[in-house]
Design a protein around this motif. Sequence first.
Motif, PDB file in Angstrom:
ATOM      1  N   ILE A  69       0.890  -1.111  -0.043  1.00 42.31           N
ATOM      2  CA  ILE A  69       0.276  -0.115  -0.057  1.00 42.31           C
ATOM      3  C   ILE A  69       0.946   1.368   0.020  1.00 42.31           C
ATOM      4  CG2 ILE A  69      -2.001  -0.801   1.143  1.00 42.31           C
ATOM      5  CD1 ILE A  69      -0.936   0.287   3.598  1.00 42.31           C
ATOM      6  N   ASN A  79       1.248   3.626  -2.225  1.00 49.56           N
ATOM      7  CA  ASN A  79       0.489   4.739  -2.546  1.00 49.56           C
ATOM      8  C   ASN A  79       0.064   5.367  -1.340  1.00 49.56           C
ATOM      9  OD1 ASN A  79       1.323   4.558  -5.088  1.00 49.56           O
ATOM     10  ND2 ASN A  79      -0.292   3.736  -6.054  1.00 49.56           N
ATOM     11  N   THR A  80      -0.782   4.762  -0.636  1.00 51.17           N
ATOM     12  CA  THR A  80      -1.301   5.251   0.523  1.00 51.17           C
ATOM     13  C   THR A  80      -0.163   5.909   1.387  1.00 51.17           C
ATOM     14  OG1 THR A  80      -2.815   3.312   0.580  1.00 51.17           O
ATOM     15  CG2 THR A  80      -2.867   4.694   2.310  1.00 51.17           C
ATOM     16  N   ILE A  81       0.730   5.161   1.584  1.00 56.45           N
ATOM     17  CA  ILE A  81       1.820   5.912   2.696  1.00 56.45           C
ATOM     18  C   ILE A  81       2.265   7.204   2.087  1.00 56.45           C
ATOM     19  CG2 ILE A  81       4.302   5.465   3.201  1.00 56.45           C
ATOM     20  CD1 ILE A  81       3.538   2.377   3.642  1.00 56.45           C
ATOM     21  N   VAL A  98       0.749   9.343   0.132  1.00 62.40           N
ATOM     22  CA  VAL A  98      -0.282  10.114   0.219  1.00 62.40           C
ATOM     23  C   VAL A  98      -0.330  10.751   1.724  1.00 62.40           C
ATOM     24  CG1 VAL A  98      -2.591  10.675   0.187  1.00 62.40           C
ATOM     25  CG2 VAL A  98      -1.766   9.372  -1.750  1.00 62.40           C
ATOM     26  N   ARG A  99       0.016  10.019   2.486  1.00 64.62           N
ATOM     27  CA  ARG A  99       0.073  10.322   4.048  1.00 64.62           C
ATOM     28  C   ARG A  99       1.178  11.263   4.361  1.00 64.62           C
ATOM     29  NH1 ARG A  99      -1.691   6.300   7.839  1.00 64.62           N
ATOM     30  NH2 ARG A  99      -0.406   7.502   9.230  1.00 64.62           N
ATOM     31  N   ASP A 120       0.721  14.794   2.976  1.00 62.88           N
ATOM     32  CA  ASP A 120      -0.361  15.494   3.289  1.00 62.88           C
ATOM     33  C   ASP A 120       0.139  16.856   4.078  1.00 62.88           C
ATOM     34  OD1 ASP A 120      -2.517  15.990   4.592  1.00 62.88           O
ATOM     35  OD2 ASP A 120      -2.497  14.565   6.156  1.00 62.88           O
TER      36      ASP A 120
END
Length: 366
Positions: A356, A358-360, A362-363, A366
């Motif tokens: 994951i 991509n999620t990391i 994005v975080r 942020d």
Amino acid sequence: MMTKNKHPLSLYVHVPFCNHICFYCDFSHVLTNPKTIQDWLSALKREYEEKKIAHDLKTIYIGGGTPSALDVDTLEAFLSLFDSHIKEIEEYTIEVNPESITKEKVECFLRHGINRISMGMQTSNDALLKEIGRTHTFEQTKQAMRLLKEVGFTNISLDLMYSLPKQTMEDLVASVHEAIKLEPTHISIYSLTIEENTVFGKKGVKPLEEDLEADMYFKILELLPQYGYQQYEISNFSLPGYESKHNLCYWNYEDFYGLGCGASGKENNIRYDKPSVLNAYLKNPLACTSIEESKEEQTFNAFMMGLRKKEGIYLPSFEQTDIQSLFGERINDLIHEGLLERNQDYLRCTKEGLPILNTILVRLLD
Ligand code: SF4
């Protein structure tokens, strides 16, 4: 950031021609046509002469498109352009498709110093190959593999795709096993993504369920190491010592020259894109759009690329203040959640984090 070489040690060259259009493809490509190909070659020669590429390159990667779709005379003239750069070359890759290689072309690759082949196998299931618009069969992949080895290539990477429309887990497992039987040194895996401007996008083809896609990814992660293929990047596996040196240059966020219609490059913190439309490139092969990256962008992009690697990023190559000002507490938060981990001087994704990524990112952004 890490001290850099005076000039890039890697070169990417894009060949924008294909003999057909695969239904999922949104790369920069045009259908082969002898007149256009000669115009392209003249434009490329002009761009190459102006660019003054250093002679001590360590890696060259000829990608596309389908470089093997060029006829043997064109390949001869095209590859001759880079002959003076191969004295110190460690890795010189060309992408091929199984249906478009011949003994003459493969011998030509070898004559010009190419020592690594990247071939698009995608799946061993002929019905699925047809479904995604590929024009080769698995038998042709096997024949191509035999030919490459007979002529003398010992470093061959295969591309495999998963999450294809109508693909089942059994299909995937069979493809992985068939790929392993061909004894490549390296395997790259790609999950099908459906972009709007592709044949699939226009037809409204839907991707597989996300859960099945994730299960397929984990299945590949389970199978390949059993046969000695170690994962060293989110989508790449190799036998020991056969990691792609050229692609590691991208993931280590090093500079590289980009040459040809549809290519990108990065030199001295300036990222550039060559025109992706062939007519625009033919009109002015020296044109490109470029962006100078701020220090923050460099740090973020180096993190984004470096976290793709299983070993992660080497923290001492960054200023602690840069990391702190850019990411604040977010790295520590992700470590507490078990998605990132520190291993001596490296920061890397955990087993749970890598799929994951991509999620990391994005975080982190942020
Ligand atoms: S996937 Fe490769 S062979 Fe197929 S159209 Fe795209 S660039 Fe050409």
